[in-house]
Design an enzyme around this catalytic site. Structure first.
Site, PDB file in Angstrom:
ATOM      1  CG  HIS A 105      -1.673  -1.259   1.420  1.00 50.97           C
ATOM      2  ND1 HIS A 105      -2.597  -1.717   0.512  1.00 50.97           N
ATOM      3  CD2 HIS A 105      -1.623  -2.189   2.401  1.00 50.97           C
ATOM      4  CE1 HIS A 105      -3.097  -2.871   0.932  1.00 50.97           C
ATOM      5  NE2 HIS A 105      -2.515  -3.167   2.066  1.00 50.97           N
ATOM      6  CD  GLU A 122      -2.860  -3.766   5.708  1.00 52.64           C
ATOM      7  OE1 GLU A 122      -3.912  -3.275   5.272  1.00 52.64           O
ATOM      8  OE2 GLU A 122      -2.310  -4.767   5.208  1.00 52.64           O
ATOM      9  CG  HIS A 180       1.310  -6.741   3.018  1.00 47.22           C
ATOM     10  ND1 HIS A 180       1.514  -5.440   2.613  1.00 47.22           N
ATOM     11  CD2 HIS A 180      -0.034  -6.930   2.940  1.00 47.22           C
ATOM     12  CE1 HIS A 180       0.364  -4.864   2.332  1.00 47.22           C
ATOM     13  NE2 HIS A 180      -0.616  -5.755   2.512  1.00 47.22           N
ATOM     14  NE  ARG A 200      -4.684  -8.262  -6.740  1.00 44.56           N
ATOM     15  CZ  ARG A 200      -5.773  -7.753  -7.311  1.00 44.56           C
ATOM     16  NH1 ARG A 200      -5.819  -7.581  -8.620  1.00 44.56           N
ATOM     17  NH2 ARG A 200      -6.807  -7.408  -6.596  1.00 44.56           N
TER      18      ARG A 200
END
Length: 322
Positions: A105, A122, A180, A200
């Site tokens: 991200h 996150e 991740h 992605r």
């Protein structure tokens, strides 16, 4: 405190995912529509995915409408000053029946410039993990753009990533730029900035129901990747009836609270408090009323609730903005 405010829960927003399964139902009591349900968005103000209140006086009201009507009462003085009427966090449960794509991200600066969005810092709390379940959190060792691209091209990217075996109770802090992937056989509670921006990188050449490969974002990701070694796994204390600090960052602070019995709590009014119940049952008592919740519930306590009690046997994630 006005008696109009009480602990709020919301209708889950359920998402079909290529990697999803059925544990959101069997473990967390969600009424899933199919056997590939990967995500339950518990509290969200993401556009077109705004949470709707499930209980009490405000049942049927949108979170954004409530905040517009009662900004400081819901969000808290400090949060409102910082974010205006934007609810700044997104809370989810995820069921990974299969591996998620390898992704990352962008940070606030890139996300604002490219998508007019927040970035997406996150954290994950492992609610359940099958034996030998794994996840990816960053690179094993510091690498370079060139080495990364070579491994991506050769389909050997996993070999330079930090593949970690996980178990229930593990906590991971995924900073922006960290490559991740949540691995198969895990159920995760996820706390993140309000953002739905994902780049992605690799999807194991999977095809969707229509036989198409999912979109990759190789070029967008290049400037967003942190090529250093990540230290994503976080240790924390597990003292009963205490708020044990797990993650503290500018966007949220998360404690793990193993509840056994009764606790008195106070809130300064600067921020709302959210409880995600990952095990057991508990009640919140405020204004001489008792509100009862169970495993899989995510509860928003408006900032105006200054004193309350927690009662029960449960494992709670306690989240606020400090």
């Amino acid at each position: 405190m006005s008696k109009n405010f009480y602990p709020l829960i919301f209708e889950p927003i359920l998402k079909d995912r290529i990697w999803g399964g059925t544990k959101l139902n069997s473990l967390l009591n969600k009424n899933i529509p199919n056997s590939t349900t990967g995500e339950s968005w518990e509290i969200s103000s993401v556009e077109d995915n705004v949470s709707v209140v499930k209980n009490g006086l405000y049942k049927g009201e949108k979170l954004t409408d409530l905040i517009h009507e009662f900004p400081t009462q819901i969000l808290g003085e400090k949060v409102y000053q910082q974010f205006g009427e934007q609810f700044p966090l997104l809370f989810k449960f995820l069921d990974a029946e299969d591996d998620l794509s390898i992704q990352l991200h962008p940070n606030d600066e890139l996300a604002k410039k490219r998508h007019n969005s927040f970035g997406k810092t996150e954290m994950w709390y492992v609610v359940q993990a099958d034996e030998h379940a794994k996840l990816i959190a960053g690179f094993k060792e510091e690498t370079s753009r060139e080495e990364y691209l070579k491994h991506l091209s050769d389909k050997t990217l996993v070999s330079i990533l930090d593949l970690l075996e996980v178990e229930k109770g593990d906590v991971f802090f995924i900073e922006t730029g960290t490559v991740h992937a949540i691995g198969a056989g895990t159920v995760i509670a996820e706390i993140q900035q309000t953002s739905d921006i994902t780049y992605r990188l690799y999807d194991f050449d999977r095809k969707d129901a229509n036989g198409n490969l999912r979109e990759l974002h190789i070029d967008l990701a290049l400037d967003a990747i942190n090529y250093k070694k990540s230290e994503a796994h976080k240790d924390y204390q597990k003292n009963v009836n205490q708020s044990n600090l797990a993650v503290d960052c500018p966007y949220f602070t998360t404690f793990v609270l193993p509840l056994d019995g009764k606790l008195e709590r106070e809130n300064s009014g600067n921020s709302f408090v959210v409880y995600m119940c990952t095990e057991g049952d508990f009640s919140v008592i405020c204004n001489q009323e008792q509100f009862t919740f169970t495993m899989g519930d995510t509860v928003l306590l408006p900032a105006v609730i200054s004193e309350y009690q927690l009662i029960g046997q449960a494992n709670l994630l306690e989240i606020t903005i400090s």
